[in-house]
Motif scaffolding. Sequence first.
Motif, PDB file in Angstrom:
ATOM      1  N   ILE A  38     -12.008   1.227 -10.364  1.00 41.33           N
ATOM      2  CA  ILE A  38     -11.999   2.410  -9.509  1.00 41.33           C
ATOM      3  C   ILE A  38     -13.343   3.139  -9.591  1.00 41.33           C
ATOM      4  O   ILE A  38     -13.902   3.568  -8.573  1.00 41.33           O
ATOM      5  CB  ILE A  38     -10.839   3.350  -9.886  1.00 41.33           C
ATOM      6  CG1 ILE A  38      -9.492   2.677  -9.593  1.00 41.33           C
ATOM      7  CG2 ILE A  38     -10.939   4.669  -9.114  1.00 41.33           C
ATOM      8  CD1 ILE A  38      -8.289   3.485 -10.041  1.00 41.33           C
ATOM      9  N   ASP A  39     -13.870   3.272 -10.813  1.00 44.27           N
ATOM     10  CA  ASP A  39     -15.166   3.935 -10.979  1.00 44.27           C
ATOM     11  C   ASP A  39     -16.247   3.283 -10.124  1.00 44.27           C
ATOM     12  O   ASP A  39     -17.076   3.962  -9.511  1.00 44.27           O
ATOM     13  CB  ASP A  39     -15.599   3.894 -12.443  1.00 44.27           C
ATOM     14  CG  ASP A  39     -14.963   4.982 -13.293  1.00 44.27           C
ATOM     15  OD1 ASP A  39     -14.274   5.861 -12.731  1.00 44.27           O
ATOM     16  OD2 ASP A  39     -15.156   4.955 -14.522  1.00 44.27           O
TER      17      ASP A  39
ATOM     18  N   LEU B 211      -2.420   0.742  -9.171  1.00 42.90           N
ATOM     19  CA  LEU B 211      -3.259   1.944  -9.178  1.00 42.90           C
ATOM     20  C   LEU B 211      -4.697   1.603  -8.807  1.00 42.90           C
ATOM     21  O   LEU B 211      -5.344   2.333  -8.041  1.00 42.90           O
ATOM     22  CB  LEU B 211      -3.197   2.618 -10.544  1.00 42.90           C
ATOM     23  CG  LEU B 211      -1.831   3.182 -10.947  1.00 42.90           C
ATOM     24  CD1 LEU B 211      -1.862   3.700 -12.390  1.00 42.90           C
ATOM     25  CD2 LEU B 211      -1.376   4.293 -10.002  1.00 42.90           C
ATOM     26  N   ALA B 212      -5.200   0.485  -9.324  1.00 42.61           N
ATOM     27  CA  ALA B 212      -6.563   0.070  -8.985  1.00 42.61           C
ATOM     28  C   ALA B 212      -6.684  -0.241  -7.502  1.00 42.61           C
ATOM     29  O   ALA B 212      -7.702   0.076  -6.872  1.00 42.61           O
ATOM     30  CB  ALA B 212      -6.960  -1.148  -9.816  1.00 42.61           C
ATOM     31  N   SER B 213      -5.659  -0.845  -6.925  1.00 45.43           N
ATOM     32  CA  SER B 213      -5.705  -1.189  -5.506  1.00 45.43           C
ATOM     33  C   SER B 213      -5.679   0.051  -4.628  1.00 45.43           C
ATOM     34  O   SER B 213      -6.279   0.068  -3.549  1.00 45.43           O
ATOM     35  CB  SER B 213      -4.551  -2.131  -5.141  1.00 45.43           C
ATOM     36  OG  SER B 213      -3.303  -1.455  -5.156  1.00 45.43           O
ATOM     37  N   PHE B 214      -5.010   1.124  -5.078  1.00 49.14           N
ATOM     38  CA  PHE B 214      -5.039   2.393  -4.349  1.00 49.14           C
ATOM     39  C   PHE B 214      -6.439   3.012  -4.440  1.00 49.14           C
ATOM     40  O   PHE B 214      -6.983   3.485  -3.452  1.00 49.14           O
ATOM     41  CB  PHE B 214      -4.004   3.368  -4.887  1.00 49.14           C
ATOM     42  CG  PHE B 214      -2.569   2.925  -4.751  1.00 49.14           C
ATOM     43  CD1 PHE B 214      -2.189   2.003  -3.791  1.00 49.14           C
ATOM     44  CD2 PHE B 214      -1.593   3.446  -5.588  1.00 49.14           C
ATOM     45  CE1 PHE B 214      -0.860   1.602  -3.661  1.00 49.14           C
ATOM     46  CE2 PHE B 214      -0.269   3.062  -5.470  1.00 49.14           C
ATOM     47  CZ  PHE B 214       0.102   2.129  -4.507  1.00 49.14           C
ATOM     48  N   GLY B 215      -6.956   3.047  -5.665  1.00 53.37           N
ATOM     49  CA  GLY B 215      -8.368   3.341  -5.874  1.00 53.37           C
ATOM     50  C   GLY B 215      -8.847   4.749  -5.605  1.00 53.37           C
ATOM     51  O   GLY B 215     -10.022   4.953  -5.310  1.00 53.37           O
TER      52      GLY B 215
ATOM     53  N   GLY C 107       0.792  -1.224   0.000  1.00 55.30           N
ATOM     54  CA  GLY C 107       0.000   0.000   0.000  1.00 55.30           C
ATOM     55  C   GLY C 107       0.820   1.267   0.000  1.00 55.30           C
ATOM     56  O   GLY C 107       0.416   2.284   0.586  1.00 55.30           O
ATOM     57  N   ARG C 108       1.962   1.254  -0.683  1.00 58.67           N
ATOM     58  CA  ARG C 108       2.862   2.419  -0.660  1.00 58.67           C
ATOM     59  C   ARG C 108       2.452   3.431  -1.731  1.00 58.67           C
ATOM     60  O   ARG C 108       3.008   3.483  -2.833  1.00 58.67           O
ATOM     61  CB  ARG C 108       4.304   1.962  -0.858  1.00 58.67           C
ATOM     62  CG  ARG C 108       4.737   1.013   0.256  1.00 58.67           C
ATOM     63  CD  ARG C 108       6.218   0.780   0.246  1.00 58.67           C
ATOM     64  NE  ARG C 108       6.548  -0.423   0.992  1.00 58.67           N
ATOM     65  CZ  ARG C 108       7.753  -0.716   1.444  1.00 58.67           C
ATOM     66  NH1 ARG C 108       8.744   0.116   1.234  1.00 58.67           N
ATOM     67  NH2 ARG C 108       7.979  -1.829   2.101  1.00 58.67           N
TER      68      ARG C 108
END
Length: 204
Positions: free
Chosen positions: A147-148, A108-112, A80-81
């Motif tokens: 993400i959406d 990027l998707a995991s940061f969301g 999660g960095r």
Amino acid sequence: MRHAHEDPELLTLVRRYVTPERRYMKLGGSLLRMVSPEYDRFLRQLSEDAGVITANEITALLEGGWRERRTAAWLVAVSGRTEFRERLGELLLASEVCCAGQAYCVALASFGTPRDADLLVGYLDRYLRRPDLAYDQPEAMGALLFIDLNLQGGGQAARFLAPGALWHQWLQGASHMQDTTHPATYLSLIRRLCAFVDECAEAS
């Protein structure tokens, strides 16, 4: 770009994080086909390494080739960095090497966040105008859709997917992609890979 065969520091990191049990080959769709006990061991070891790798080591791996960059992006996602968000966005947009883009999209998707969506939009704005390039457009679209769905007031993917919009223009030009490239397919893939990221994070 740094090359492990001529860079002792990078070679040490590759041997520590990238090549054990051919980790770099398994990060992606292949891990979804694993079964226990291999799956459990792989998850545990990735989680442990994500917890101990330093920011400087991640930075060094992101300067290497595709194997190093793919592995680093997954370690970033699992730990999660978010401080590496902009760097991953830059690497995705540059598309200097093959086989790493999906990992950037997963991270990027995991940061969301809205910023992650903006980085994916920037990539799609550029590369959906290039039907001659079959890069990571499907994975980026899947990540943006993911993400959406998780952001109130999202919906940035809609303008690409509207009839006659860039997604369909790209597919018309990239006819070799049409049979295997449906946004829902890649949304499902990204969702499953992000679930693995979450599972790794919980294990740590």
